[in-house]
Write a protein that holds these residues in place. Structure first.
Motif, PDB file in Angstrom:
ATOM      1  N   GLY A   1      13.124  -3.047   7.257  1.00  0.00           N
ATOM      2  CA  GLY A   1      13.686  -2.045   8.149  1.00  0.00           C
ATOM      3  C   GLY A   1      13.583  -2.496   9.591  1.00  0.00           C
ATOM      4  O   GLY A   1      12.999  -3.527   9.896  1.00  0.00           O
ATOM      5  N   SER A   2      14.186  -1.710  10.478  1.00  0.00           N
ATOM      6  CA  SER A   2      14.123  -2.021  11.903  1.00  0.00           C
ATOM      7  C   SER A   2      13.892  -0.736  12.688  1.00  0.00           C
ATOM      8  O   SER A   2      14.283   0.346  12.266  1.00  0.00           O
ATOM      9  CB  SER A   2      15.402  -2.703  12.375  1.00  0.00           C
ATOM     10  OG  SER A   2      16.497  -1.827  12.314  1.00  0.00           O
ATOM     11  N   ARG A   3      13.242  -0.887  13.805  1.00  0.00           N
ATOM     12  CA  ARG A   3      13.022   0.230  14.715  1.00  0.00           C
ATOM     13  C   ARG A   3      14.120   0.151  15.764  1.00  0.00           C
ATOM     14  O   ARG A   3      14.064  -0.663  16.674  1.00  0.00           O
ATOM     15  CB  ARG A   3      11.651   0.125  15.377  1.00  0.00           C
ATOM     16  CG  ARG A   3      11.315   1.337  16.212  1.00  0.00           C
ATOM     17  CD  ARG A   3       9.950   1.253  16.808  1.00  0.00           C
ATOM     18  NE  ARG A   3       8.955   1.129  15.741  1.00  0.00           N
ATOM     19  CZ  ARG A   3       7.745   0.629  15.935  1.00  0.00           C
ATOM     20  NH1 ARG A   3       7.385   0.187  17.113  1.00  0.00           N
ATOM     21  NH2 ARG A   3       6.897   0.549  14.940  1.00  0.00           N
ATOM     22  N   GLY A   4      15.166   0.936  15.583  1.00  0.00           N
ATOM     23  CA  GLY A   4      16.383   0.806  16.359  1.00  0.00           C
ATOM     24  C   GLY A   4      17.374   0.000  15.532  1.00  0.00           C
ATOM     25  O   GLY A   4      17.024  -0.567  14.502  1.00  0.00           O
TER      26      GLY A   4
ATOM     27  N   PRO B   1      20.424  -2.638  16.543  1.00  0.00           N
ATOM     28  CA  PRO B   1      19.322  -3.534  16.173  1.00  0.00           C
ATOM     29  C   PRO B   1      18.040  -3.168  16.898  1.00  0.00           C
ATOM     30  O   PRO B   1      18.048  -2.442  17.879  1.00  0.00           O
ATOM     31  CB  PRO B   1      19.820  -4.905  16.597  1.00  0.00           C
ATOM     32  CG  PRO B   1      20.740  -4.648  17.733  1.00  0.00           C
ATOM     33  CD  PRO B   1      21.367  -3.307  17.449  1.00  0.00           C
ATOM     34  N   GLY B   2      16.966  -3.713  16.376  1.00  0.00           N
ATOM     35  CA  GLY B   2      15.654  -3.466  16.955  1.00  0.00           C
ATOM     36  C   GLY B   2      14.631  -4.375  16.319  1.00  0.00           C
ATOM     37  O   GLY B   2      14.976  -5.318  15.604  1.00  0.00           O
ATOM     38  N   ILE B   3      13.370  -4.098  16.575  1.00  0.00           N
ATOM     39  CA  ILE B   3      12.291  -4.888  16.001  1.00  0.00           C
ATOM     40  C   ILE B   3      12.303  -4.676  14.492  1.00  0.00           C
ATOM     41  O   ILE B   3      12.190  -3.544  14.029  1.00  0.00           O
ATOM     42  CB  ILE B   3      10.936  -4.482  16.586  1.00  0.00           C
ATOM     43  CG1 ILE B   3      10.938  -4.685  18.103  1.00  0.00           C
ATOM     44  CG2 ILE B   3       9.806  -5.262  15.929  1.00  0.00           C
ATOM     45  CD1 ILE B   3       9.757  -4.049  18.798  1.00  0.00           C
ATOM     46  N   ALA B   4      12.480  -5.759  13.735  1.00  0.00           N
ATOM     47  CA  ALA B   4      12.639  -5.645  12.284  1.00  0.00           C
ATOM     48  C   ALA B   4      11.516  -6.378  11.559  1.00  0.00           C
ATOM     49  O   ALA B   4      10.871  -7.265  12.109  1.00  0.00           O
ATOM     50  CB  ALA B   4      13.983  -6.217  11.857  1.00  0.00           C
ATOM     51  N   GLY B   5      11.309  -5.995  10.312  1.00  0.00           N
ATOM     52  CA  GLY B   5      10.291  -6.656   9.500  1.00  0.00           C
ATOM     53  C   GLY B   5      10.446  -6.267   8.047  1.00  0.00           C
ATOM     54  O   GLY B   5      11.372  -5.561   7.670  1.00  0.00           O
ATOM     55  N   TYR B   6       9.534  -6.774   7.236  1.00  0.00           N
ATOM     56  CA  TYR B   6       9.577  -6.474   5.810  1.00  0.00           C
ATOM     57  C   TYR B   6       8.162  -6.387   5.257  1.00  0.00           C
ATOM     58  O   TYR B   6       7.202  -6.835   5.867  1.00  0.00           O
ATOM     59  CB  TYR B   6      10.359  -7.535   5.044  1.00  0.00           C
ATOM     60  CG  TYR B   6       9.648  -8.870   4.925  1.00  0.00           C
ATOM     61  CD1 TYR B   6       8.824  -9.149   3.838  1.00  0.00           C
ATOM     62  CD2 TYR B   6       9.794  -9.839   5.892  1.00  0.00           C
ATOM     63  CE1 TYR B   6       8.162 -10.360   3.728  1.00  0.00           C
ATOM     64  CE2 TYR B   6       9.149 -11.057   5.791  1.00  0.00           C
ATOM     65  CZ  TYR B   6       8.335 -11.317   4.706  1.00  0.00           C
ATOM     66  OH  TYR B   6       7.689 -12.515   4.603  1.00  0.00           O
ATOM     67  N   GLY B   7       8.067  -5.805   4.073  1.00  0.00           N
ATOM     68  CA  GLY B   7       6.801  -5.724   3.361  1.00  0.00           C
ATOM     69  C   GLY B   7       7.035  -5.805   1.869  1.00  0.00           C
ATOM     70  O   GLY B   7       8.041  -5.307   1.365  1.00  0.00           O
ATOM     71  N   VAL B   8       6.128  -6.472   1.175  1.00  0.00           N
ATOM     72  CA  VAL B   8       6.180  -6.593  -0.284  1.00  0.00           C
ATOM     73  C   VAL B   8       4.778  -6.342  -0.816  1.00  0.00           C
ATOM     74  O   VAL B   8       3.800  -6.909  -0.301  1.00  0.00           O
ATOM     75  CB  VAL B   8       6.659  -7.994  -0.723  1.00  0.00           C
ATOM     76  CG1 VAL B   8       6.659  -8.105  -2.237  1.00  0.00           C
ATOM     77  CG2 VAL B   8       8.020  -8.307  -0.146  1.00  0.00           C
ATOM     78  N   HIS B   9       4.661  -5.498  -1.832  1.00  0.00           N
ATOM     79  CA  HIS B   9       3.377  -5.208  -2.466  1.00  0.00           C
ATOM     80  C   HIS B   9       3.575  -5.327  -3.972  1.00  0.00           C
ATOM     81  O   HIS B   9       4.439  -4.662  -4.542  1.00  0.00           O
ATOM     82  CB  HIS B   9       2.907  -3.800  -2.096  1.00  0.00           C
ATOM     83  CG  HIS B   9       1.531  -3.491  -2.546  1.00  0.00           C
ATOM     84  ND1 HIS B   9       0.408  -3.920  -1.875  1.00  0.00           N
ATOM     85  CD2 HIS B   9       1.085  -2.804  -3.610  1.00  0.00           C
ATOM     86  CE1 HIS B   9      -0.666  -3.504  -2.506  1.00  0.00           C
ATOM     87  NE2 HIS B   9      -0.281  -2.821  -3.579  1.00  0.00           N
TER      88      HIS B   9
END
Length: 68
Positions: free
Chosen positions: A21-24, A26-34
């Motif tokens: 996802g991203s904050r905005g 475009p914006g600061i984006a990232g990912y997570g996996v568990h």
């Protein structure tokens, strides 16, 4: 991210929680996996930033990078 089960027990199944996802936009984006085994024990967990990206980029790139 290879998973090496112990010799005593081979995994029959596992559960993967994957999101980007991203904050905005475009914006600061990232990912997570568990990743968890069938008993709910954590096998692996990772998160990282993509930089400034759109939400669509974060979602699709996360799925694509974890499917190999």
């Amino acid at each position: 991210m290879p998973i090496m089960p112990s010799k005593e027990k081979l995994l029959k199944s596992c559960i993967a929680y994957i999101d980007g996802g991203s904050r905005g936009n475009p914006g600061i984006a990232g990912y997570g996996v568990h990743l968890m085994d069938e008993e709910g024990k954590t096998l692996a967990s990772v998160s990282e930033r993509w930089g400034r990206r759109t939400d669509n980029f974060a979602e699709l790139s996360t799925l694509m990078s974890t499917s190999t």
